[in-house]
Design a protein around this motif. Structure first.
Motif, PDB file in Angstrom:
ATOM      1  N   GLY A   1       0.798  -1.220   0.000  1.00 42.53           N
ATOM      2  CA  GLY A   1       0.000   0.000   0.000  1.00 42.53           C
ATOM      3  C   GLY A   1       0.832   1.272   0.000  1.00 42.53           C
ATOM      4  N   LEU A   2       2.114   1.118   0.377  1.00 39.59           N
ATOM      5  CA  LEU A   2       3.021   2.268   0.401  1.00 39.59           C
ATOM      6  C   LEU A   2       4.219   1.948  -0.485  1.00 39.59           C
ATOM      7  N   SER A   3       3.952   1.195  -1.530  1.00 39.00           N
ATOM      8  CA  SER A   3       5.019   0.603  -2.328  1.00 39.00           C
ATOM      9  C   SER A   3       5.493   1.505  -3.464  1.00 39.00           C
ATOM     10  N   ASP A   4       5.115   2.764  -3.417  1.00 37.94           N
ATOM     11  CA  ASP A   4       5.582   3.697  -4.435  1.00 37.94           C
ATOM     12  C   ASP A   4       6.749   4.486  -3.838  1.00 37.94           C
ATOM     13  N   ASP A   5       7.847   3.786  -3.554  1.00 36.81           N
ATOM     14  CA  ASP A   5       8.982   4.362  -2.828  1.00 36.81           C
ATOM     15  C   ASP A   5       8.515   5.027  -1.532  1.00 36.81           C
ATOM     16  N   GLY A   6       7.672   4.305  -0.833  1.00 33.63           N
ATOM     17  CA  GLY A   6       7.196   4.767   0.475  1.00 33.63           C
ATOM     18  C   GLY A   6       5.921   5.572   0.403  1.00 33.63           C
ATOM     19  N   ARG A   7       5.530   6.002  -0.794  1.00 29.64           N
ATOM     20  CA  ARG A   7       4.290   6.793  -0.915  1.00 29.64           C
ATOM     21  C   ARG A   7       3.098   5.850  -1.050  1.00 29.64           C
ATOM     22  N   THR A   8       1.945   6.326  -0.589  1.00 32.28           N
ATOM     23  CA  THR A   8       0.753   5.488  -0.728  1.00 32.28           C
ATOM     24  C   THR A   8       0.353   5.388  -2.200  1.00 32.28           C
ATOM     25  N   THR A   9      -0.115   4.216  -2.560  1.00 32.22           N
ATOM     26  CA  THR A   9      -0.562   4.020  -3.948  1.00 32.22           C
ATOM     27  C   THR A   9      -2.078   4.197  -4.044  1.00 32.22           C
ATOM     28  N   GLY A  10      -2.710   4.518  -2.917  1.00 30.26           N
ATOM     29  CA  GLY A  10      -4.178   4.586  -2.883  1.00 30.26           C
ATOM     30  C   GLY A  10      -4.733   5.848  -3.522  1.00 30.26           C
ATOM     31  N   LEU A  11      -6.059   5.896  -3.533  1.00 27.34           N
ATOM     32  CA  LEU A  11      -6.738   7.044  -4.127  1.00 27.34           C
ATOM     33  C   LEU A  11      -8.052   7.278  -3.400  1.00 27.34           C
ATOM     34  N   LEU A  12      -8.352   8.532  -3.141  1.00 27.38           N
ATOM     35  CA  LEU A  12      -9.683   8.887  -2.639  1.00 27.38           C
ATOM     36  C   LEU A  12     -10.363   9.762  -3.691  1.00 27.38           C
ATOM     37  N   ILE A  13     -11.530   9.317  -4.118  1.00 26.91           N
ATOM     38  CA  ILE A  13     -12.348  10.201  -4.947  1.00 26.91           C
ATOM     39  C   ILE A  13     -13.447  10.727  -4.045  1.00 26.91           C
ATOM     40  N   ALA A  14     -13.460  12.034  -3.862  1.00 30.23           N
ATOM     41  CA  ALA A  14     -14.487  12.658  -3.025  1.00 30.23           C
ATOM     42  C   ALA A  14     -15.443  13.382  -3.959  1.00 30.23           C
ATOM     43  N   ASN A  15     -16.731  13.108  -3.775  1.00 27.72           N
ATOM     44  CA  ASN A  15     -17.723  13.616  -4.726  1.00 27.72           C
ATOM     45  C   ASN A  15     -18.832  14.358  -3.996  1.00 27.72           C
ATOM     46  N   ASP A  16     -19.383  15.354  -4.638  1.00 29.66           N
ATOM     47  CA  ASP A  16     -20.619  15.964  -4.146  1.00 29.66           C
ATOM     48  C   ASP A  16     -21.368  16.525  -5.350  1.00 29.66           C
ATOM     49  N   SER A  17     -22.687  16.383  -5.313  1.00 31.20           N
ATOM     50  CA  SER A  17     -23.468  16.806  -6.478  1.00 31.20           C
ATOM     51  C   SER A  17     -23.662  18.316  -6.518  1.00 31.20           C
ATOM     52  N   ASP A  18     -23.394  18.980  -5.412  1.00 26.99           N
ATOM     53  CA  ASP A  18     -23.597  20.418  -5.344  1.00 26.99           C
ATOM     54  C   ASP A  18     -22.251  21.097  -5.648  1.00 26.99           C
ATOM     55  N   TYR A  19     -22.240  21.874  -6.710  1.00 23.72           N
ATOM     56  CA  TYR A  19     -20.976  22.438  -7.188  1.00 23.72           C
ATOM     57  C   TYR A  19     -20.306  23.319  -6.139  1.00 23.72           C
TER      58      TYR A  19
ATOM     59  N   LYS B   1      -7.758  20.499   0.796  1.00 18.14           N
ATOM     60  CA  LYS B   1      -6.464  21.054   0.407  1.00 18.14           C
ATOM     61  C   LYS B   1      -5.510  21.128   1.585  1.00 18.14           C
ATOM     62  N   ARG B   2      -6.102  21.250   2.789  1.00 20.76           N
ATOM     63  CA  ARG B   2      -5.256  21.361   3.971  1.00 20.76           C
ATOM     64  C   ARG B   2      -4.395  20.112   4.149  1.00 20.76           C
ATOM     65  N   LEU B   3      -4.831  18.997   3.574  1.00 20.53           N
ATOM     66  CA  LEU B   3      -4.087  17.752   3.760  1.00 20.53           C
ATOM     67  C   LEU B   3      -3.032  17.538   2.677  1.00 20.53           C
ATOM     68  N   ASN B   4      -3.061  18.372   1.661  1.00 24.73           N
ATOM     69  CA  ASN B   4      -2.039  18.313   0.608  1.00 24.73           C
ATOM     70  C   ASN B   4      -1.803  16.910   0.086  1.00 24.73           C
ATOM     71  N   SER B   5      -2.836  16.239  -0.318  1.00 30.29           N
ATOM     72  CA  SER B   5      -2.656  14.878  -0.810  1.00 30.29           C
ATOM     73  C   SER B   5      -2.692  14.830  -2.335  1.00 30.29           C
ATOM     74  N   PRO B   6      -1.684  14.185  -2.928  1.00 29.47           N
ATOM     75  CA  PRO B   6      -1.710  14.006  -4.388  1.00 29.47           C
ATOM     76  C   PRO B   6      -2.593  12.825  -4.771  1.00 29.47           C
ATOM     77  N   ASN B   7      -3.163  12.176  -3.773  1.00 27.73           N
ATOM     78  CA  ASN B   7      -3.967  10.970  -4.019  1.00 27.73           C
ATOM     79  C   ASN B   7      -5.453  11.283  -3.933  1.00 27.73           C
ATOM     80  N   LEU B   8      -5.806  12.514  -4.248  1.00 26.09           N
ATOM     81  CA  LEU B   8      -7.205  12.951  -4.158  1.00 26.09           C
ATOM     82  C   LEU B   8      -7.709  13.452  -5.508  1.00 26.09           C
ATOM     83  N   ILE B   9      -8.926  13.002  -5.852  1.00 25.35           N
ATOM     84  CA  ILE B   9      -9.642  13.595  -6.982  1.00 25.35           C
ATOM     85  C   ILE B   9     -10.994  14.028  -6.429  1.00 25.35           C
ATOM     86  N   VAL B  10     -11.447  15.221  -6.791  1.00 25.83           N
ATOM     87  CA  VAL B  10     -12.794  15.641  -6.403  1.00 25.83           C
ATOM     88  C   VAL B  10     -13.655  15.698  -7.657  1.00 25.83           C
TER      89      VAL B  10
END
Ligand SMILES: C[S@@+](CC[C@H](N)C(=O)[O-])C[C@H]1O[C@@H](n2cnc3c(N)ncnc32)[C@H](O)[C@@H]1O
Length: 889
Positions: free
Chosen positions: A214-232, A243-252
């Protein structure tokens, strides 16, 4: 209740409801006849607990908060609370008793969640609370603390997220739970990244990426969170929080979760001349924290007392069931869905669980996980096996038969919103173990009310088509017409047909519109049938799609006076995005099988902004050999091991103009593979490099942004590093915005003086290391530091400087900005001519000119920081204060 368009159905405060005017909570009469009667007659609360239940529901909710961010950092912030504020608070005596301090929530791991019952009059009266309050506000502003209701913290803990997993949060705004999920996805990463970088530097690692599961990308997590909301708008609030968490593993994303589009993955390379296969993302974990009527939030949302009515729950039932079924469709076999609401109403809870399990083929396909032994110390009640449904007029119904009999006799008056699926399951579904659902009542541990159920997918499912009569009543046109004819307004006149229809069958017009919009998007998104798994056997060379697994039911529509159509009786089937597009090609272009990163030649002209419509700049990845990247890597002596093929920009031309972002490999593959497919991506990528004007040509213009620094710093060489271990030096850098380093001034910067005097201009990295001394720094921290002509500048927004001064030094001091003072003394406008590459002076200019250049540059830097701060505040300023500071989620 979550947002469902412009109807006044909103409820539940931060859970998406419309905002009511402010009123002092204590002054509100906490009575509502139907609410009280419903929960008294429901059979959910044992007789002997009813008084305690109502008494708790009428009491103010304790304040609660959670330490956020990476574990190490969160613990450092927590330590300040324990070691400084708690002893101060516990020394206060009020009316002869010691004051109750904040206490850790017993079942939350590592004591990262806290709750506080101190009454407001005590808080207002004693000074230690004022300083504690300051600490809370400062740390909340910079994202180290999140105000969050205790019960809202439960779902992410039960979902069991681990690094490396693919996770979807279907209804995510404003993002409290997404933040928790993201923290779990990154758990342990701090250490594994440093470890991997060390191994690579020592030459003990091979060429392939290293790291634990799970952290096999030279120690980085390989996971992904897609966070969705229908209200723009709420989706942007979510981005702001995340954004406060500064994660490159996030898509909104911004979609209606009932028909969340399938997300394409790059096809695997074809072998033996076989056609490539389409692959679609399936999730390990899905959170469906659905829009709900929110009566569990009555302790802080007065609108619950004022406006509670049974229709709210009845009206949301269909949407909730559709969201859960869609979640189960997108889940991997063996994966978990957590379904949750802040409502106590079984129509929105157990009834949804039973309906979804039924639609997905029963308990052999989907099981309710027994979590009664998890989160030791959490007091809970089992899910209900039997319950009653209250209709619009407040009548209670024990089962569907009673409703049908009444309809036969009296017509559907008042029963228009009730459907069979809202009652306890019968027949073969009667034994669904609904007691495994988890109910939290306010009196059990002084919280809000909440409902959580954990579901596990046991085998691949083909969801049955929605039987609309189970979620939405199937009033016949004749019956409805009959009732319409009888409906009168307050003056005894017949009601406008459109309003009356809506009242009867409740298809929320705006929700329908939204659904239609999303359907179009989904149609354009080249869906394949929902049963498709990662190993979909749909050959990509086929030119026709398979028919959708979910046949659409016919829809009855009635034309109303204004010519528009209203859906009656049978709701338009929630058709998850049709595989439809029978005409759509699914052939994968040959290049698509090759590297997924588009090259710049794929850049398109900028899309046109349509007036009044949200516009998102496209996400364009840079080629690994992009000419801007090599000089950056050289300047910072960055290891070649750090991936160069994950940098992106936000413009259609794919030109790095001001900001270069970084994302994980999976996020990149998803954004590139689904580009132009109609999926509404609204956020991805962490700011890594920001272009900065400077007065010297040789200076690298790309400074490292704090947001991305933690990911990049383990891979940087010594050329740009500055190490600090002395507490006082740090204090000086925090208090003074632009400490000088020329002349003899560098000496005042102690241990780093010589280094910052000698280092070349531009961005460097300040490593703050604990020195092991009792009163020394306790936590390792890394920040960008900008070396100008005459000064250095810690690249931290003012609010973060202040929070750190308070936390590390216990000081609430004003920051010193000598540049600004000089500027004011000169009476120069704050917006002096910005220094650009065009007007920057060459090296060796006269001191006075240099001084001016320095001032200008520092102003730019200062402004830049200010800009960041203002961006952070955007959502509070825009009137969504409650979502951030008084969130009910
Ligand atoms: C209960 S709130 C979510 C709270 C969030 N999980 C948190 O912890 O911060 C419900 C959210 O669902 C969103 N929503 C309502 N209907 C939706 C739908 N059909 N699809 C996706 N999101 C929806 C609302 O905009 C609202 O933000």
């Amino acid at each position: 209740m979550g947002k469902r368009g412009g109807k006044k159905s909103g409820r539940g405060g931060g859970r998406g409801g419309g905002r009511a005017p402010r009123q002092n909570y204590q002054d509100i009469p906490k009575q509502n006849e139907k609410l009280e009667r419903y929960y008294n007659e429901l059979g959910a609360i044992p007789e002997e607990e009813k008084d305690a239940f109502w008494e708790a529901l009428r009491r103010d909710l304790p304040n609660s908060f959670r330490f956020t961010g990476s574990r190490g950092h969160a613990l450092a912030v927590q330590e300040r609370l324990r070691e400084h504020y708690i002893p101060e608070i516990t020394s206060i005596q009020y009316e002869g008793n010691y004051v109750e301090p904040p206490r850790p929530v017993p079942w939350y791991p590592d004591q990262l969640a806290w709750s506080m019952t101190t009454p407001k009059n005590v808080v207002r009266r004693f000074a230690p609370f004022a300083s504690f309050q300051k600490f809370l506000v400062a740390e909340t502003e910079v994202g180290n603390i999140s105000r969050q209701e205790v019960v809202s913290m439960i779902p992410p803990l039960l979902i069991d997220v681990k690094p490396g997993m693919t996770v979807l949060d279907m209804c995510a705004a404003p993002g409290s739970k997404s933040a928790q999920l993201m923290e779990l996805l990154h758990a342990g990463e701090e250490d594994t990244m440093l470890q991997a970088a060390k191994e690579i530097e020592n030459g003990t690692a091979g060429p392939d990426p290293i790291g634990p599961e799970g952290l096999s990308d030279d120690g980085r997590t390989t996971g992904l969170l897609i966070a969705n909301d229908s209200d723009y708008k709420r989706a942007h609030m979510l981005i702001h929080q995340m954004k406060r968490l500064n994660s490159p593993n996030l898509i909104v994303t911004n979609h209606d979760a009932t028909m969340y589009p399938s997300i394409k993955l790059p096809p695997l390379p074809a072998s033996d001349g076989k056609p490539q296969k389409n692959r679609y993302l399936k999730f390990d974990r899905i959170l469906a924290d659905v829009p709900c009527s929110g009566d569990g939030t009555a302790r802080k949302n007065y609108s619950v007392w004022k406006e509670w009515n049974p229709q709210n729950a009845l009206g949301l039932h269909a949407t909730q069931a559709r969201i859960l079924v869609r979640a189960l469709q997108m889940l991997k076999v063996g994966g978990r869905v957590v379904y949750s609401t802040c409502s106590m109403n079984p129509v929105e809870n157990e009834a949804i669980i039973a309906s979804a399990i039924d639609r997905c083929g029963g308990s052999t396909n989907v099981k309710i996980v027994d979590v009664s032994n998890e989160l030791a110390g959490l007091k809970r009640a089992p899910g209900l096996k039997s319950w009653k449904v209250m209709d619009r007029e407040g009548r209670m119904w024990n089962n569907w038969q009673e409703v049908e009999e009444q309809r036969e006799k009296e017509g559907i008056s008042g029963l228009g919103r009730i459907a069979v699926g809202m009652f306890p399951p019968t027949g073969q579904n009667a034994d669904i173990p609904l007691e495994r659902c988890t109910r939290i009542y306010p009196h059990l541990q002084d919280t809000g009310g909440f409902f959580i159920t954990v579901l596990e997918k046991l085998s691949e499912i083909k969801a049955k088509p929605e039987d609309s009569s189970k979620v939405i009543p199937k009033g016949t046109v004749a019956a409805l017409s009959e009732e319409l004819d009888h409906k009168k307004n307050g003056n005894g006149e017949p009601l406008e047909k459109i309003e009356a229809l809506d009242d009867l069958v409740a298809p929320d017009a705006q929700a329908q519109e939204e659904a239609a919009k999303n359907e179009t998007v989904a149609q354009a998104s080249h869906q394949i049938p929902y049963s498709a798994t990662l190993e979909s056997s749909v050959p990509v060379t086929s030119t026709k799609r398979e028919p959708d697994d979910e046949p659409q039911l016919p829809t009855k529509r009635v034309k109303v006076e204004d010519g528009s159509e209203v859906v009656m009786g049978d709701r338009p089937v929630h058709a998850p995005p049709p595989a439809a597009g029978a005409e759509l090609e699914t052939t994968v272009p040959t290049e698509a099988a090759q590297p997924t990163v588009p090259v710049e030649s794929q850049a398109q002209p900028p899309p046109k902004k349509k007036p009044g419509q949200p516009f998102e700049e496209p996400f364009k990845y840079l080629d690994a050999n992009h000419e801007e990247l090599a000089p950056i890597f050289r300047f910072y002596q960055a290891s070649d091991r750090f991936p160069k093929d994950r940098f992106l920009v936000r413009n259609a031309q794919a030109i790095p103009t001001r900001t270069i972002y970084y994302s994980s490999a999976l996020a990149r593959d998803i954004l590139t593979q689904n580009e132009g497919q109609g999926i509404k991506f609204v956020h991805c990528g962490v700011k890594m490099f920001v272009k900065q004007d400077a007065q010297r040509n040789e200076v690298c213009r790309w400074r490292i942004q704090t947001d991305g620094l933690r990911l990049f710093e383990p891979w940087l060489g010594p050329a740009r590093s500055v190490t600090l271990t002395n507490k006082e030096t740090l204090r000086r850098l925090l208090v003074e915005m632009f400490p000088k380093v020329d002349g003899e001034s560098w000496k005042e910067l102690g241990e780093i003086g010589e280094r910052v005097r000698d280092i070349d201009m531009g961005c460097s990295i300040l490593y703050i290391e604990p020195n092991g001394q009792e009163d020394g720094l306790k936590e390792r921290m890394v920040f960008p530091l900008w070396r100008s002509l005459h000064s250095v500048n810690l690249m931290l927004p003012k609010e973060e400087r202040r929070a750190m001064l308070l936390r590390v030094f216990g000081q609430d001091v004003n920051l010193v900005n000598t540049t600004q003072k000089r500027q004011n003394a000169d009476d120069s406008p704050a917006t002096a001519t910005p220094v650009t590459e065009d007007n920057a002076e060459p090296a060796g200019v006269a001191a006075a000119t240099e001084e001016q250049a320095l001032q200008d540059e520092n102003l730019i830097l200062g402004q830049d920081q200010q800009e960041q701060m203002e961006q952070r505040e955007t959502w509070t300023k825009a009137g969504d204060e409650e979502d951030r500071f008084n969130t009910t989620v």
